[in-house]
Structure formats: C-alpha cells, structure tokens
Design an enzyme around this catalytic site. Structure first.
Site, PDB file in Angstrom:
ATOM      1  N   SER A 203       0.803  -1.199   0.070  1.00  0.00           N
ATOM      2  CA  SER A 203       0.003  -0.053  -0.039  1.00  0.00           C
ATOM      3  C   SER A 203       0.918   1.225   0.055  1.00  0.00           C
ATOM      4  CB  SER A 203      -1.101  -0.061   1.210  1.00  0.00           C
ATOM      5  OG  SER A 203      -1.990   1.071   1.003  1.00  0.00           O
ATOM      6  N   ASP A 288     -12.588 -23.541  -9.888  1.00  0.00           N
ATOM      7  CA  ASP A 288     -12.023 -23.903  -8.648  1.00  0.00           C
ATOM      8  C   ASP A 288     -12.226 -22.422  -7.673  1.00  0.00           C
ATOM      9  OD1 ASP A 288     -10.627 -21.873  -9.907  1.00  0.00           O
ATOM     10  OD2 ASP A 288      -8.520 -22.803  -9.518  1.00  0.00           O
ATOM     11  N   ASP A 437      -8.703  -5.982  -5.083  1.00  0.00           N
ATOM     12  CA  ASP A 437      -8.224  -4.617  -4.445  1.00  0.00           C
ATOM     13  C   ASP A 437      -9.405  -3.605  -4.434  1.00  0.00           C
ATOM     14  OD1 ASP A 437      -7.028  -2.371  -3.393  1.00  0.00           O
ATOM     15  OD2 ASP A 437      -4.989  -3.092  -3.557  1.00  0.00           O
ATOM     16  N   HIS A 476      -7.215  -5.686  -0.204  1.00  0.00           N
ATOM     17  CA  HIS A 476      -5.905  -4.721  -0.253  1.00  0.00           C
ATOM     18  C   HIS A 476      -5.220  -5.219   0.918  1.00  0.00           C
ATOM     19  CE1 HIS A 476      -3.749  -0.924  -0.702  1.00  0.00           C
ATOM     20  NE2 HIS A 476      -3.934  -0.544   0.472  1.00  0.00           N
TER      21      HIS A 476
END
Length: 549
Positions: A203, A288, A437, A476
């Site tokens: 980040s 999956d 994210d 995130h």
C-alpha cells in the site's frame, strides 16, 4: 548468568578494535583493545553521532523481547529520532525509526515500509520468510530490519498534512533519512555496512518502495512493492470518492439519511461473486472458485438486473449502474478517465472489500475506509491548501483534481516509467497485487509495468529487472478468497544474489481458510496466469502451470 552471543560480525568488530589498539602491527607494545561483547557493542551504537539524531540502544538476549507472540533471537534494538522540531500549531515533529540488528547477522538489511497515513514506528521484525507452512519473521533469519513513522506521530489521522515540512517528510524525506541512518548504525554495530539491502512494503509502503527506485536508486538492491499506492494523491483517492458517491446514492434512506453499508447486502455481493465465477472461473482451465485468467473475463453486471421488483436472485437497476461505474472508473464531465476501474473478481463478496467500500455502520455516519482514511487524507494532505471540513460526497471531478496536483507531484510514483538509474545499477523490482483490491486497482499496476516494459525493450527484456505477480481473490493486503501465504523476500534474495529470477511464487492458504483450506497455487509473472494442466488435484500448485492468456 546471561549468556552472551558473539556472532562472526561482532568478532570481526572486536578484531578491528584490537588491531587499532596495537597500532596496526607496527611493533607498538601498547595493550590491545578489549573485545566488545554483544551487549557492549549494542550500547556503543548509541554513540554513533548521527546528525540531528538522538538514539537509545538496548541489547535483548534470546527470548527477552517478544513481538506478536514471537520470542525474538538475541539482537540490538535502536530507537531514534531525527530532526526534532516544533511545527504548525505548536506540534512536535520528528523522523522516528526503529532498527533491530541480530547477533547472528546475515549481512543483509530489510527496510519495512509503512502504510495508510503512517504516524507510528513499526515493530521492525521484517516480513515472514521460509516455507509457507512455517514462516518466521526475517529478524529470526538474521536480517537487520528497520522501520519509520514517516516523519510524524499521533495515530492514523492525516492532520499532520497541514505542516508543509511534514508533507515532504511523508512523501520521501523520512524514508531517505531512515535508510541512511540505518546503514550508518549497522556499520557502527558490525564494523561494515550491509552486503545487500532490500525494501518491502504494501500500500503506502509499496509506494515508498517505488519512490526509492526513482529518487534514491542506489539505496536498495531489491524492492518489493505490494498493492502500491502509486497514484494515491491523485487517481486512487479520486476513485475512492467516485465509488463512495455511487454507493451512497443508491443506499437506502432511514430517518432522512442514507445508510451506506446497506447499499448492498452480503447476499447481494455473494450473488455478484457467484455470477462472476459462473462466467469467468473456468477460463483458467478449471472451476476452482478463483478467476486466474482475469484478462479474458468480460463481466457486465447488467446480467444481474431484476426484470421487475428486487428479489434475492437479482439486483436493482441502480445497484447494477453503480457496479458498472465501479468497474469502469471515474470520469469528469467531458468523459475523460481520471483513474482506472476495478477488476471484476469474486473477492467483491469478502469482508475486506466491504470494509473499504461500504463499511458496517448502520447509522448515518459511514465507517468505510473510503471515508475514514481516504477522505481524511484528501482533506489534510492531498488538497493544497488543506480543506479540513471537506465532504467527499461533494467532490467535483472537473475542478477538485487540480487541488491535488501539488502533493501528487512530490508524492505519487506512477510517472517514472523508465527507472533508468535503478536498472543500470542492477536493481530488481517485484510487484504483487490482489485482483480484488477495492482501493488501488490492480489495473493501475498492470498499466505501470506495461509502460515500464515498453520503455525497456519489451516485456521479455524488462523481466530481467521487474516482475509483477497478480493474486486472484486478494483484497487490499492479505485476506479474501485467495492463497495469500507467500514468502516474497527469499525469492527476491535469490534473484538479486544468485541471478535466479522467480518464474513463479508458491502461495498457499491456511488449514482454517474459509474458502480454500490448505490449497496451494503458483503466482505467475504477468502476463502469464496459473492455468490448470488438465489433471491432478485442483488444491495443489503442481497441477497448474504459468501460461499466457
């Protein structure tokens, strides 16, 4: 009686001291200096004499210091403050840092980046390294580790941004100063500087790592930038305000005010994730629960729109419109794109995604991180001058971006897409980004790497010094519908020190994972993705290979 540990490095320092004491062997009969033990060598660090810096050093024996439940090996910990001053409104500022130097030093330094608005010094134990079933902090493997508060203290708030020096410190200066200080203290402690230096952060920490490759390319041999906030002072925050406005506009009104967290129920988000999987899951060769081949996924939420009244199996027209705007990204009134949209990934149904975009508050006061973190940073640090009472719902996409330009010019790291000096000195750069994210889109990191490749002879040539690994389902940071247990530092060391570039990273999920217990997957270097080989367990990384879409 406390047992003292003398590492080869400490012994080396003792030998140097002894040689100095006998005049370099010129026949002087003066007594040799008494060798320093680990405790004394640590105490000696406090006299390093760094400019405008106060230091406090303490030696911890094996198990004397515990961080996050881990009893640390013997090491010297140094806490420092550089450039203490009184800033705006009489507030005290300084560049705070913590450096841990193990007795069993392996010759390497790891700088651990911060995140959010920073404001506190981290534990400085390093990332987890080793086999994914038994990873331990880097300090336990002999790495010296340093972290910093970014030039200010006082919690997660961004009001430090009203001080112009603090803005510059947070943009780059605090990290420059900390890196220089750490290397000087290591030289004082061990008698030599680091053989190799690494940076790892996510980040804001990812942005800090990118900043080093651009502003200070000689400092680090390898940089790992995860889900980097490379455009936070401009595009990323604009995207957050855009999404916040879309979701607030469709939120149900109670007692005269919208309740943001109810814009989508958990059932609505689960429905969206299920439809994404229905259309895109098998594009990687098997169903999956993960969308590995995201570039082939062309999901349009209009397929979820109710033909009539809202039911449990569909979304309202406003809900669909808001999702379409989320995936397409913010624009101004002329239709010009201001930031990329988000990737369509089933991670949209996870708690981590909700925390950023919607929050959980059932009152008129929203608690999404778009508000509590991004709006706060916008008010105090990204707007010039600060606008402390600004309401993100009033963001003007035509005029407000200009108010962010000054901070973006010193803070954001998306512009330098050549890295000429860093490449020339042999530096390696690794990106990792979760496809779900909800704040810094993985599309932005893909765009940066593609621009970097275009300026460095194409993707194949550029992969000699830069690689991007995308993590399906991850939000995130760790968490989400993903295999997010992964040792990033060890592959970087192999790349830097032995020339073994990572063709994939082994990632896993723990036994108690909500979706994929004990699953392993290869994280593949972009533009490849993990494709099922056609046989073998879908829970095993060995059943997948890295292929181009």
């Amino acid at each position: 009686m406390t047992r003292l540990h003398l590492s080869p490095a400490v012994l080396g320092l003792s030998i140097l001291a002894a040689l100095a004491g006998c005049g370099g062997g010129d026949g002087d009969d003066d007594a040799a200096a008494v060798p320093l033990n680990a405790t004394e060598a640590c105490a000696n660090v406090a006299s390093a004499g760094l400019a405008a810096t106060t230091l406090a050093a303490q030696h911890n024996a094996d198990g004397a210091a515990t961080v996050a439940g881990t009893a640390l090996n013997a090491h010297c910990v140094v806490d420092g403050k550089t450039n203490e001053r009184i800033g705006i409104n009489g507030k005290t500022f300084q560049i705070g840092f913590r450096l841990r130097m193990p007795d069993n030093w392996n010759g390497r330094l790891v700088f651990v980046g911060g995140g959010g608005n920073d404001g506190s010094v981290g534990n400085a134990v390093g990332p987890n390294v080793g086999p994914i079933t038994a990873m331990v902090p880097a300090i336990q493997q002999g790495y010296a580790v340093v972290s910093t508060d970014g030039g200010h203290t006082g919690g997660a708030g961004a009001d430090f941004g009203s001080d112009s020096i603090a803005r510059v410190d947070h943009a780059y200066n605090a990290f420059d100063v900390t890196a220089v200080n750490a290397k000087a203290l290591i030289a004082k402690r061990y008698g030599r500087g680091p053989d190799k230096s690494y940076f790892i952060g996510g980040s804001g920490g990812g942005r800090q790592g990118m900043m080093f490759t651009q502003r200070f390319p000689s400092y680090f041999d390898g940089v790992i930038a995860s889900y980097p906030a490379m455009r936070v002072a401009s595009g990323g925050t604009i995207g957050a305000m855009w999404n916040h406005i879309q979701f607030t506009a469709i939120a149900p009104v109670e007692n005269g005010a919208p309740i943001l967290s109810k814009a989508y129920s958990d059932a609505d988000l689960n429905l969206t994730a299920a439809k994404i999987l229905e259309q895109c899951d098998a594009l990687d060769g098997t169903a999956d629960g993960m969308v590995n081949n995201f570039k082939a996924c062309h999901f349009d939420p209009v397929v979820l729109q109710c033909p009539g009244a809202k039911t449990a199996t569909c979304l309202t027209a406003p809900q669909v419109t808001a999702l379409r705007r989320l995936f397409s990204g913010p624009v101004n009134s002329a239709g010009t794109s201001l930031y990329v949209g988000q990737v369509t990934d089933p991670g949209i149904s996870t708690a981590g995604w909700r925390a950023w975009a919607l929050g959980s508050s059932t009152t008129a006061t929203p608690d999404s991180r778009y508000v509590t973190l991004m709006q706060d940073a916008l008010r105090w640090e990204f707007f010039t001058p600060p606008d402390p009472t600004f309401n993100g719902l009033a963001f003007n996409f035509d005029t407000d971006p200009a108010r962010m330009a000054w901070t973006s010019s010193i803070y954001d790291t998306y512009r330098d897409d050549r890295l000429t000096a860093y490449k020339a000195r042999g530096g390696k750069l690794m990106f990792v980004h979760g496809l779900a994210d909800p704040i810094f889109s993985a599309k932005d990191t893909v765009d940066y790497v593609e621009r970097l490749a275009a300026n460095n002879g194409g993707m194949t040539a550029a992969q000699a010094f830069v690689r991007l690994f995308l993590m399906p389902g991850a939000v995130h940071g760790p968490g989400g519908r993903s295999t997010d247990l992964v040792d990033l530092l060890t592959p970087m060391v192999e790349w830097v020190e032995k020339g073994n570039a990572p063709d994939s990273l082994l990632a896993g999920a723990p036994a108690n994972h909500a979706w994929f217990p004990n699953r392993t997957r290869p994280l593949c270097p972009y533009p490849t993705f993990a494709k099922y080989r056609g046989s073998g367990s879908i829970e095993s990384a060995a059943s997948f290979s890295c292929e181009v879409s």
